[in-house]
Design a protein around this motif. Structure first.
Motif, mmCIF file in Angstrom:
data_model
loop_
_atom_site.group_PDB
_atom_site.id
_atom_site.type_symbol
_atom_site.label_atom_id
_atom_site.label_comp_id
_atom_site.label_asym_id
_atom_site.label_seq_id
_atom_site.Cartn_x
_atom_site.Cartn_y
_atom_site.Cartn_z
ATOM 1 N N ILE A 147 0.853 -1.189 0.000
ATOM 2 C CA ILE A 147 0.000 0.000 0.000
ATOM 3 C C ILE A 147 0.886 1.236 0.000
ATOM 4 C CG2 ILE A 147 -1.804 1.273 1.203
ATOM 5 C CD1 ILE A 147 -2.861 -1.339 2.263
ATOM 6 N N ALA A 148 0.879 1.918 -1.136
ATOM 7 C CA ALA A 148 1.614 3.178 -1.268
ATOM 8 C C ALA A 148 0.618 4.324 -1.067
ATOM 9 C CB ALA A 148 2.318 3.246 -2.621
ATOM 10 N N SER A 149 0.648 5.320 -1.912
ATOM 11 C CA SER A 149 -0.269 6.454 -1.775
ATOM 12 C C SER A 149 -0.173 7.313 -3.016
ATOM 13 C CB SER A 149 0.101 7.298 -0.550
ATOM 14 O OG SER A 149 -0.632 8.515 -0.534
ATOM 15 N N ILE A 150 -1.264 7.992 -3.339
ATOM 16 C CA ILE A 150 -1.218 8.960 -4.425
ATOM 17 C C ILE A 150 -0.187 10.052 -4.122
ATOM 18 C CG2 ILE A 150 -2.987 10.565 -3.607
ATOM 19 C CD1 ILE A 150 -2.740 9.133 -7.186
ATOM 20 N N ALA A 151 0.088 10.269 -2.834
ATOM 21 C CA ALA A 151 1.116 11.241 -2.448
ATOM 22 C C ALA A 151 2.482 10.825 -2.956
ATOM 23 C CB ALA A 151 1.149 11.395 -0.928
ATOM 24 N N GLY A 152 2.694 9.524 -3.131
ATOM 25 C CA GLY A 152 3.962 9.047 -3.658
ATOM 26 C C GLY A 152 4.130 9.330 -5.139
ATOM 27 N N LYS A 153 3.050 9.638 -5.832
ATOM 28 C CA LYS A 153 3.108 9.973 -7.249
ATOM 29 C C LYS A 153 3.110 11.481 -7.469
ATOM 30 C CE LYS A 153 0.734 7.365 -10.099
ATOM 31 N NZ LYS A 153 -0.396 6.668 -10.755
ATOM 32 N N GLU A 154 2.403 12.207 -6.614
ATOM 33 C CA GLU A 154 2.223 13.639 -6.838
ATOM 34 C C GLU A 154 2.983 14.503 -5.847
ATOM 35 O OE1 GLU A 154 -1.862 14.701 -7.174
ATOM 36 O OE2 GLU A 154 -2.212 13.393 -8.886
ATOM 37 N N GLY A 155 3.232 13.984 -4.634
ATOM 38 C CA GLY A 155 3.911 14.777 -3.613
ATOM 39 C C GLY A 155 2.961 15.757 -2.958
ATOM 40 N N ASN A 156 2.656 15.534 -1.691
ATOM 41 C CA ASN A 156 1.807 16.461 -0.953
ATOM 42 C C ASN A 156 2.663 17.468 -0.203
ATOM 43 O OD1 ASN A 156 -0.642 15.376 -1.725
ATOM 44 N ND2 ASN A 156 -0.867 14.096 0.096
ATOM 45 N N ALA A 164 7.694 10.993 0.001
ATOM 46 C CA ALA A 164 8.925 10.375 -0.494
ATOM 47 C C ALA A 164 8.987 8.888 -0.155
ATOM 48 C CB ALA A 164 10.138 11.099 0.071
ATOM 49 N N SER A 165 8.536 8.525 1.049
ATOM 50 C CA SER A 165 8.573 7.108 1.429
ATOM 51 C C SER A 165 7.618 6.286 0.587
ATOM 52 C CB SER A 165 8.249 6.940 2.922
ATOM 53 O OG SER A 165 6.908 7.296 3.218
ATOM 54 N N LYS A 166 6.454 6.847 0.260
ATOM 55 C CA LYS A 166 5.493 6.116 -0.564
ATOM 56 C C LYS A 166 5.947 6.052 -2.022
ATOM 57 C CE LYS A 166 2.533 4.952 2.609
ATOM 58 N NZ LYS A 166 2.336 3.535 2.983
ATOM 59 N N ALA A 167 6.655 7.084 -2.497
ATOM 60 C CA ALA A 167 7.261 7.013 -3.828
ATOM 61 C C ALA A 167 8.282 5.882 -3.867
ATOM 62 C CB ALA A 167 7.919 8.340 -4.184
ATOM 63 N N ALA A 168 9.025 5.729 -2.790
ATOM 64 C CA ALA A 168 10.008 4.648 -2.721
ATOM 65 C C ALA A 168 9.336 3.283 -2.692
ATOM 66 C CB ALA A 168 10.888 4.837 -1.482
ATOM 67 N N VAL A 169 8.186 3.179 -2.033
ATOM 68 C CA VAL A 169 7.441 1.911 -2.035
ATOM 69 C C VAL A 169 7.005 1.553 -3.454
ATOM 70 C CG1 VAL A 169 5.285 0.804 -1.284
ATOM 71 C CG2 VAL A 169 6.696 2.046 0.370
ATOM 72 N N CYS A 189 1.228 -2.715 -6.273
ATOM 73 C CA CYS A 189 0.896 -1.780 -5.198
ATOM 74 C C CYS A 189 -0.330 -0.976 -5.560
ATOM 75 C CB CYS A 189 2.069 -0.860 -4.857
ATOM 76 S SG CYS A 189 2.504 0.366 -6.100
ATOM 77 N N VAL A 190 -0.959 -0.439 -4.540
ATOM 78 C CA VAL A 190 -2.109 0.434 -4.722
ATOM 79 C C VAL A 190 -1.742 1.820 -4.220
ATOM 80 C CG1 VAL A 190 -3.782 -1.439 -4.588
ATOM 81 C CG2 VAL A 190 -3.159 -0.216 -2.516
ATOM 82 N N THR A 191 -2.318 2.826 -4.878
ATOM 83 C CA THR A 191 -2.029 4.211 -4.503
ATOM 84 C C THR A 191 -3.345 4.929 -4.209
ATOM 85 O OG1 THR A 191 -1.921 4.756 -6.875
ATOM 86 C CG2 THR A 191 0.158 4.398 -5.737
ATOM 87 N N PRO A 192 -3.851 4.750 -2.990
ATOM 88 C CA PRO A 192 -5.110 5.416 -2.644
ATOM 89 C C PRO A 192 -4.928 6.924 -2.473
ATOM 90 C CG PRO A 192 -4.581 3.592 -1.134
ATOM 91 C CD PRO A 192 -3.348 3.915 -1.908
ATOM 92 N N ALA A 193 -5.987 7.653 -2.756
ATOM 93 C CA ALA A 193 -6.093 9.010 -2.218
ATOM 94 C C ALA A 193 -6.487 8.859 -0.752
ATOM 95 C CB ALA A 193 -7.130 9.805 -2.999
ATOM 96 N N ARG A 252 -8.262 11.594 -8.603
ATOM 97 C CA ARG A 252 -7.132 12.490 -8.368
ATOM 98 C C ARG A 252 -5.928 12.107 -9.209
ATOM 99 N NH1 ARG A 252 -3.739 14.053 -2.829
ATOM 100 N NH2 ARG A 252 -2.045 15.063 -3.976
ATOM 101 N N GLY A 253 -5.656 10.804 -9.386
ATOM 102 C CA GLY A 253 -4.475 10.355 -10.100
ATOM 103 C C GLY A 253 -4.456 10.879 -11.536
ATOM 104 N N THR A 254 -3.326 11.419 -11.955
ATOM 105 C CA THR A 254 -3.228 11.983 -13.303
ATOM 106 C C THR A 254 -2.211 11.239 -14.173
ATOM 107 O OG1 THR A 254 -1.613 13.617 -12.503
ATOM 108 C CG2 THR A 254 -3.935 14.275 -12.590
#
Length: 255
Positions: A147-156, A164-169, A189-193, A252-254
């Motif tokens: 389980i990663a996060s949309i934050a790992g793709k876009e950066g909050n 950064a940790s979720k981008a690494a996941v 992996c999944v990248t939830p909002a 949200r994911g683009t």
């Protein structure tokens, strides 16, 4: 919400980190409903006790700190005493860290976020992937869902360590998926909002409002929605996807 699709997890054993609360607990419930046995790995002993009372003898409660190598080794020993096989790994354990700018970020908090979110995912995969790779007389079988996060793709903003940790996941997932592609092990992996769980207690209201403003559906995800996707990724039906990233973000994911 309509009744979710049912997958057959008969004779399968799963390890779910952070499995006693939030998304992890919902995943535990989905897997048990499909016939699996589950080892819930969690550092919250009270949550483990409460969750264990819901699921009965199909579930094992294992107290573990996923960021600690010795703790993971002890959890492995306990788990393999409960079940000889590990067919599914869901890495749900994670923390958000404080909501402050990078220049104000406490270094010890940065390290703690990475220890749990990234090192924890590495340690569990490092321990369990070899068992999956060697399953079925060396042909391999397994399903790993991180389980990663949309934050790992876009950066909050004001969440640099979490982002950064979720981008690494995500990167870890892609790498491991390619390494095991010729086996029967699938790694995704999944990248939830944002999903309203106990993790919201770690965030400021300003940050929560920011996350909601980014979701075109104008609502937070539901725990069960994430668990439904993870159930498919944990099933035999997920056969041609590996090293992949599955958005579940309300639009949200683009990328």
């Amino acid at each position: 919400m309509a009744n979710p699709a049912q997958y057959d997890f008969t004779h399968k054993h799963a390890v779910v980190t952070g499995g006693a609360a939030g998304i992890g607990e919902a995943c535990t419930a989905r897997l048990v409903a499909g016939g699996a046995t589950v080892s819930m790995w969690d550092r919250d002993e009270k949550a483990l006790t409460a969750a264990l009372s819901k699921f009965g003898d199909r579930v094992q409660a294992v107290h573990v700190d996923v960021s600690d190598e010795q703790s993971v080794a002890a959890a492995m020993k306990s788990t393999l005493g409960f079940s000889q096989n590990i067919d599914i790994l869901v890495n749900s354990a994670g923390i958000t860290g404080p909501n402050v700018s990078l220049i104000d970020y406490p270094i010890e908090e940065w390290d703690r976020v990475f220890a749990i979110n990234l090192r924890g995912t590495f340690l569990t995969c490092h321990a369990i992937a070899p068992i999956m790779k060697n399953a079925l007389d060396g042909k391999g079988y397994g399903r790993i869902v991180n389980i990663a996060s949309i934050a790992g793709k876009e950066g909050n903003p004001n969440a640099s360590a979490y982002s950064a940790s979720k981008a690494a996941v995500i990167g870890l997932t892609k790498s491991l998926g390619k390494e095991l592609a010729l086996t029967g092990v699938r790694v995704n992996c999944v990248t939830p909002a944002a999903v309203k769980t106990g993790m919201f207690d770690q965030m400021t209201q300003t940050h929560i409002d920011f996350m909601l403003s980014k979701i075109p559906m104008n609502r937070f995800g539901e725990i069960q929605e994430i668990a439904n996707l993870i159930a498919w990724l944990s099933s035999d039906e997920c056969s041609f996807s590996t090293g992949a990233v599955f958005d579940i973000s309300g639009g949200r994911g683009t990328y």
